[in-house]
Design an enzyme around this catalytic site. Structure first.
Site, mmCIF file in Angstrom:
data_model
loop_
_atom_site.group_PDB
_atom_site.id
_atom_site.type_symbol
_atom_site.label_atom_id
_atom_site.label_comp_id
_atom_site.label_asym_id
_atom_site.label_seq_id
_atom_site.Cartn_x
_atom_site.Cartn_y
_atom_site.Cartn_z
ATOM 1 N N LEU A 60 0.872 -1.173 0.000
ATOM 2 C CA LEU A 60 0.000 0.000 0.000
ATOM 3 C C LEU A 60 0.907 1.220 0.000
ATOM 4 O O LEU A 60 1.890 1.273 0.742
ATOM 5 C CB LEU A 60 -0.906 0.046 1.229
ATOM 6 C CG LEU A 60 -2.205 -0.747 1.257
ATOM 7 C CD1 LEU A 60 -2.989 -0.432 2.516
ATOM 8 C CD2 LEU A 60 -3.057 -0.498 0.028
ATOM 9 N N ASP A 61 0.578 2.205 -0.821
ATOM 10 C CA ASP A 61 1.364 3.430 -0.826
ATOM 11 C C ASP A 61 1.365 4.071 0.559
ATOM 12 O O ASP A 61 0.412 3.906 1.336
ATOM 13 C CB ASP A 61 0.792 4.432 -1.829
ATOM 14 C CG ASP A 61 0.950 3.976 -3.265
ATOM 15 O OD1 ASP A 61 1.721 3.033 -3.505
ATOM 16 O OD2 ASP A 61 0.292 4.578 -4.139
ATOM 17 N N LYS A 62 2.394 4.840 0.824
ATOM 18 C CA LYS A 62 2.515 5.525 2.112
ATOM 19 C C LYS A 62 1.258 6.308 2.460
ATOM 20 O O LYS A 62 0.768 6.247 3.597
ATOM 21 C CB LYS A 62 3.719 6.464 2.068
ATOM 22 C CG LYS A 62 3.843 7.398 3.269
ATOM 23 C CD LYS A 62 4.981 8.391 3.089
ATOM 24 C CE LYS A 62 5.014 9.414 4.207
ATOM 25 N NZ LYS A 62 6.099 10.411 4.026
#
Length: 294
Positions: A50-52
């Site tokens: 998951l992206d930051k």
């Protein structure tokens, strides 16, 4: 913690927390994994990315065999992931798909992606969950993304029902195999709130059929409706913006062959509540007081 059994954990990752350590250092999910052992000798590991700045459901494998099994399910496309995104503007139709190949934009930034006909095939299915009542420029393709787009954004895909909404006060279903995906109500009479470029807003359900880096963010931007709060592909400033309005809403994992698939959903994060509401979807599933139900 949203779900826990002998093989798998599903946590609600907060926006702003990276999953893996990066070259700049700082706090990451990796630094908290020891607290998620729950009696096992090894700490769990993330089964996907998951992206930051993306919040929501993140699947962790509790031991090497479990992680290997989930990695194989991801490769085969057996795990269903559903995202919610508030976008600027929005598509003209109510459902469809985006079929645009993606490739790295620069060798120096392998994570920064662009639409490229020679890149990896990438497919996203989408459905409109709600709109503001003044949403101009729906369906317009961004000028910088017109080349190679053609008619790849189509509107002929029937998707299964979207999950219901929860609030932070709703207790998560840590041990149930299938969570209750309740109804949502669409409302009228919501106030006008616009995106960074003055466009209206649309709440989309996004289903990534493939799992390319930044796929949902690039697909939305290339289709003319960037995700609100995206400082890379959208119109948000690098600092001081509203935060990326992209949320991993639910995952469905067919983990046990003789049992129903496990569906887990994450509540809408606080920074998205206002925009989700003015798109006509109330996080607690009830109509807005004083407004009429469509």
């Amino acid at each position: 913690m949203l779900y826990r059994d002998a093989l798998m954990l599903v946590i609600d990752k907060p926006a702003g927390l990276p999953v893996h350590p990066g070259p700049k250092g700082g706090e990451t999910l990796f630094h908290h994994l020891d607290a998620l052992r729950f009696g096992l000798p090894r700490r769990p590991e993330a089964a996907h990315r998951l992206d930051k700045d993306t919040s929501g459901c993140l699947i962790l494998g509790r031991h090497p065999k479990a992680i290997a099994r989930m990695n194989e399910m991801f490769k085969k496309g057996e795990i269903d992931k559903v995202y919610w995104a508030v976008v600027e503007g929005g598509p003209e139709a109510d459902e469809g798909q985006i079929d645009l190949a993606l490739a790295p934009k620069s060798p120096d930034r392998g994570w920064w992606m662009k639409v490229d006909p020679k890149g990896q095939p990438s497919l996203t299915q989408w459905r409109v969950l709600g709109r503001t009542h003044t949403s101009p420029l729906r369906g317009e393709v961004a000028p910088e993304a017109r080349e190679g787009v053609g008619n790849s954004t189509s509107a002929n895909v029937a998707l299964p029902p979207h999950p219901g909404a929860l609030t932070r006060s709703d207790p998560p279903p840590p041990k149930s195999d299938v969570s209750d995906l309740g109804r949502q109500e669409r409302i009228s009479g919501t106030p006008e709130i616009r995106g960074e470029d003055g466009k209206g807003l649309t709440l989309l359900e996004l289903r990534p059929i493939t799992g390319r880096t930044h796929q949902l963010r690039v697909h939305c931007q290339a289709s003319g409706f960037p995700i609100l709060g995206d400082p890379i592909y959208g119109t948000a400033p690098r600092f001081g913006g509203p935060g990326l309005h992209l949320h991993a809403r639910s995952v469905t994992v067919p983990l046990y062959p003789k049992k129903p698939p496990i569906t887990v959903e994450a509540p809408v994060p606080a920074h998205m509540h206002e925009r989700v509401r003015i798109c006509g979807v109330i996080p607690d599933g009830t109509a807005d007081p004083g407004s009429s139900v469509e």
